[in-house]
Design a protein around this motif. Structure first.
Motif, PDB file in Angstrom:
ATOM      1  N   PRO A 155      65.604  17.183  30.476  1.00  0.00           N
ATOM      2  CA  PRO A 155      65.695  15.734  30.215  1.00  0.00           C
ATOM      3  C   PRO A 155      65.148  15.302  28.860  1.00  0.00           C
ATOM      4  O   PRO A 155      65.427  14.198  28.400  1.00  0.00           O
ATOM      5  CB  PRO A 155      64.854  15.113  31.344  1.00  0.00           C
ATOM      6  CG  PRO A 155      64.709  16.167  32.375  1.00  0.00           C
ATOM      7  CD  PRO A 155      64.804  17.478  31.663  1.00  0.00           C
ATOM      8  N   ALA A 156      64.377  16.170  28.196  1.00  0.00           N
ATOM      9  CA  ALA A 156      63.759  15.809  26.911  1.00  0.00           C
ATOM     10  C   ALA A 156      64.538  16.331  25.714  1.00  0.00           C
ATOM     11  O   ALA A 156      64.220  15.974  24.579  1.00  0.00           O
ATOM     12  CB  ALA A 156      62.330  16.340  26.868  1.00  0.00           C
ATOM     13  N   ARG A 157      65.542  17.137  25.928  1.00  0.00           N
ATOM     14  CA  ARG A 157      66.284  17.728  24.805  1.00  0.00           C
ATOM     15  C   ARG A 157      67.039  16.672  24.005  1.00  0.00           C
ATOM     16  O   ARG A 157      67.553  15.716  24.562  1.00  0.00           O
ATOM     17  CB  ARG A 157      67.264  18.785  25.312  1.00  0.00           C
ATOM     18  CG  ARG A 157      66.572  20.030  25.708  1.00  0.00           C
ATOM     19  CD  ARG A 157      67.518  21.191  25.927  1.00  0.00           C
ATOM     20  NE  ARG A 157      66.790  22.144  26.739  1.00  0.00           N
ATOM     21  CZ  ARG A 157      67.138  22.531  27.952  1.00  0.00           C
ATOM     22  NH1 ARG A 157      68.266  22.113  28.481  1.00  0.00           N
ATOM     23  NH2 ARG A 157      66.389  23.349  28.616  1.00  0.00           N
ATOM     24  N   GLY A 158      67.086  16.900  22.694  1.00  0.00           N
ATOM     25  CA  GLY A 158      67.842  16.018  21.815  1.00  0.00           C
ATOM     26  C   GLY A 158      67.130  14.723  21.460  1.00  0.00           C
ATOM     27  O   GLY A 158      67.708  13.845  20.836  1.00  0.00           O
ATOM     28  N   ARG A 159      65.853  14.606  21.829  1.00  0.00           N
ATOM     29  CA  ARG A 159      65.104  13.371  21.554  1.00  0.00           C
ATOM     30  C   ARG A 159      64.003  13.570  20.524  1.00  0.00           C
ATOM     31  O   ARG A 159      63.193  12.696  20.293  1.00  0.00           O
ATOM     32  CB  ARG A 159      64.499  12.835  22.862  1.00  0.00           C
ATOM     33  CG  ARG A 159      65.544  12.476  23.899  1.00  0.00           C
ATOM     34  CD  ARG A 159      64.982  11.676  25.068  1.00  0.00           C
ATOM     35  NE  ARG A 159      63.983  12.395  25.840  1.00  0.00           N
ATOM     36  CZ  ARG A 159      62.718  11.983  26.003  1.00  0.00           C
ATOM     37  NH1 ARG A 159      62.297  10.871  25.460  1.00  0.00           N
ATOM     38  NH2 ARG A 159      61.883  12.698  26.729  1.00  0.00           N
ATOM     39  N   GLY A 160      63.936  14.748  19.918  1.00  0.00           N
ATOM     40  CA  GLY A 160      62.917  15.000  18.908  1.00  0.00           C
ATOM     41  C   GLY A 160      61.578  15.457  19.458  1.00  0.00           C
ATOM     42  O   GLY A 160      60.601  15.512  18.713  1.00  0.00           O
ATOM     43  N   VAL A 161      61.521  15.787  20.736  1.00  0.00           N
ATOM     44  CA  VAL A 161      60.268  16.230  21.346  1.00  0.00           C
ATOM     45  C   VAL A 161      59.794  17.548  20.739  1.00  0.00           C
ATOM     46  O   VAL A 161      58.639  17.687  20.324  1.00  0.00           O
ATOM     47  CB  VAL A 161      60.424  16.351  22.879  1.00  0.00           C
ATOM     48  CG1 VAL A 161      59.252  17.103  23.506  1.00  0.00           C
ATOM     49  CG2 VAL A 161      60.570  14.969  23.508  1.00  0.00           C
ATOM     50  N   ALA A 162      60.672  18.546  20.674  1.00  0.00           N
ATOM     51  CA  ALA A 162      60.267  19.882  20.224  1.00  0.00           C
ATOM     52  C   ALA A 162      59.732  19.875  18.787  1.00  0.00           C
ATOM     53  O   ALA A 162      58.650  20.428  18.544  1.00  0.00           O
ATOM     54  CB  ALA A 162      61.419  20.863  20.388  1.00  0.00           C
ATOM     55  N   PRO A 163      60.436  19.281  17.816  1.00  0.00           N
ATOM     56  CA  PRO A 163      59.868  19.304  16.456  1.00  0.00           C
ATOM     57  C   PRO A 163      58.524  18.595  16.351  1.00  0.00           C
ATOM     58  O   PRO A 163      57.626  19.056  15.640  1.00  0.00           O
ATOM     59  CB  PRO A 163      60.922  18.593  15.598  1.00  0.00           C
ATOM     60  CG  PRO A 163      62.164  18.569  16.394  1.00  0.00           C
ATOM     61  CD  PRO A 163      61.765  18.679  17.828  1.00  0.00           C
ATOM     62  N   ARG A 164      58.358  17.488  17.059  1.00  0.00           N
ATOM     63  CA  ARG A 164      57.085  16.751  17.003  1.00  0.00           C
ATOM     64  C   ARG A 164      55.957  17.567  17.609  1.00  0.00           C
ATOM     65  O   ARG A 164      54.859  17.648  17.055  1.00  0.00           O
ATOM     66  CB  ARG A 164      57.219  15.410  17.721  1.00  0.00           C
ATOM     67  CG  ARG A 164      58.137  14.443  16.971  1.00  0.00           C
ATOM     68  CD  ARG A 164      58.467  13.198  17.767  1.00  0.00           C
ATOM     69  NE  ARG A 164      57.287  12.500  18.230  1.00  0.00           N
ATOM     70  CZ  ARG A 164      57.194  11.933  19.446  1.00  0.00           C
ATOM     71  NH1 ARG A 164      58.204  11.975  20.285  1.00  0.00           N
ATOM     72  NH2 ARG A 164      56.101  11.306  19.791  1.00  0.00           N
ATOM     73  N   ALA A 165      56.215  18.189  18.771  1.00  0.00           N
ATOM     74  CA  ALA A 165      55.189  18.995  19.431  1.00  0.00           C
ATOM     75  C   ALA A 165      54.871  20.240  18.612  1.00  0.00           C
ATOM     76  O   ALA A 165      53.697  20.621  18.457  1.00  0.00           O
ATOM     77  CB  ALA A 165      55.641  19.360  20.841  1.00  0.00           C
ATOM     78  N   LEU A 166      55.890  20.876  18.078  1.00  0.00           N
ATOM     79  CA  LEU A 166      55.701  22.068  17.253  1.00  0.00           C
ATOM     80  C   LEU A 166      54.894  21.740  16.001  1.00  0.00           C
ATOM     81  O   LEU A 166      54.001  22.496  15.607  1.00  0.00           O
ATOM     82  CB  LEU A 166      57.064  22.656  16.889  1.00  0.00           C
ATOM     83  CG  LEU A 166      57.073  23.934  16.080  1.00  0.00           C
ATOM     84  CD1 LEU A 166      56.304  25.051  16.768  1.00  0.00           C
ATOM     85  CD2 LEU A 166      58.513  24.355  15.817  1.00  0.00           C
ATOM     86  N   THR A 167      55.160  20.610  15.382  1.00  0.00           N
ATOM     87  CA  THR A 167      54.406  20.187  14.203  1.00  0.00           C
ATOM     88  C   THR A 167      52.934  19.966  14.558  1.00  0.00           C
ATOM     89  O   THR A 167      52.039  20.385  13.812  1.00  0.00           O
ATOM     90  CB  THR A 167      55.028  18.912  13.605  1.00  0.00           C
ATOM     91  OG1 THR A 167      56.354  19.223  13.165  1.00  0.00           O
ATOM     92  CG2 THR A 167      54.216  18.379  12.441  1.00  0.00           C
ATOM     93  N   ALA A 168      52.665  19.347  15.695  1.00  0.00           N
ATOM     94  CA  ALA A 168      51.273  19.106  16.105  1.00  0.00           C
ATOM     95  C   ALA A 168      50.519  20.418  16.296  1.00  0.00           C
ATOM     96  O   ALA A 168      49.379  20.565  15.842  1.00  0.00           O
ATOM     97  CB  ALA A 168      51.238  18.272  17.382  1.00  0.00           C
ATOM     98  N   VAL A 169      51.139  21.391  16.964  1.00  0.00           N
ATOM     99  CA  VAL A 169      50.472  22.678  17.185  1.00  0.00           C
ATOM    100  C   VAL A 169      50.323  23.449  15.870  1.00  0.00           C
ATOM    101  O   VAL A 169      49.298  24.081  15.628  1.00  0.00           O
ATOM    102  CB  VAL A 169      51.213  23.509  18.254  1.00  0.00           C
ATOM    103  CG1 VAL A 169      50.674  24.936  18.336  1.00  0.00           C
ATOM    104  CG2 VAL A 169      51.096  22.829  19.621  1.00  0.00           C
TER     105      VAL A 169
END
Length: 188
Positions: free
Chosen positions: A105-119
């Motif tokens: 449900p979270a795909r395509g909303r920019g979740v992964a790049p934002r979380a990856l940048t934080a880590v």
């Protein structure tokens, strides 16, 4: 706990170590056939979820692997939307690797790049001597290329297939920002 700031269209993301009460959400995320396609060890039962969570805690304690549950605020509390992992960490080591998955449900909303940048920023700030983080994925996963680029991991090279990966892969990398030196004052 880490945070990825909100955007004009998305709420803040919370990133924290996995907890025992994440088991049900973890199993639900792994029901997605797309996620199972890209992971080597899907979590489909409560026993597998407990093993996953126990290993995640042990890895944090050992200091060589840091798995973050990525959560989005929801009306009922928090919803699991992704995982980001920092792995192959060695004391004083100059390089390590990151990986991630995103719940359907979270795909395509920019979740992964934002979380990856934080880590990524957390890792460079926390781990003395860390100079480079690699992100690797199979060549037939263009979505991971897009996430890598958005998170500041440019493409580096094609890697040949080797077990357990049946296809060639891409390696993306991000380097620590060099420390800024203060300009010298005249007369000193």
């Amino acid at each position: 706990m880490l945070c990825a700031p909100p955007t004009p269209t998305l709420p803040e993301l919370l990133l924290r170590p996995w907890r025992d009460d994440d088991a049900t959400a973890l199993i639900a995320a792994y029901r997605d056939p797309v996620l199972r396609r890209w992971t080597r060890a899907p979590v489909t039962t409560i026993a597998e979820a407990r093993r996953f969570l126990t290993a995640a805690r042990r890895d944090w304690d050992d200091g060589h692997r840091f798995s973050f549950a990525v959560l989005e605020p929801s009306p009922t509390g928090e919803t699991l939307v992704a995982q980001v992992i920092l792995k192959n960490v060695t004391e004083g080591g100059e390089d390590a690797e990151v990986g991630y998955w995103t719940a359907a449900p979270a795909r395509g909303r920019g979740v992964a790049p934002r979380a990856l940048t934080a880590v990524t920023e957390w890792a460079f700030a926390r781990l003395a001597g860390l100079r480079r983080l690699d992100l690797m994925h199979q060549i037939d996963n263009p979505a991971s290329c897009r996430v890598a680029e958005k998170a500041g991991y440019p493409f580096q090279e094609v890697l040949p297939a080797r077990p357990p990966f049946p296809r060639d892969g891409h390696r993306h990398a991000r380097w620590a920002e060099p420390a800024q030196e203060c300009p010298s004052r005249s007369g000193r």
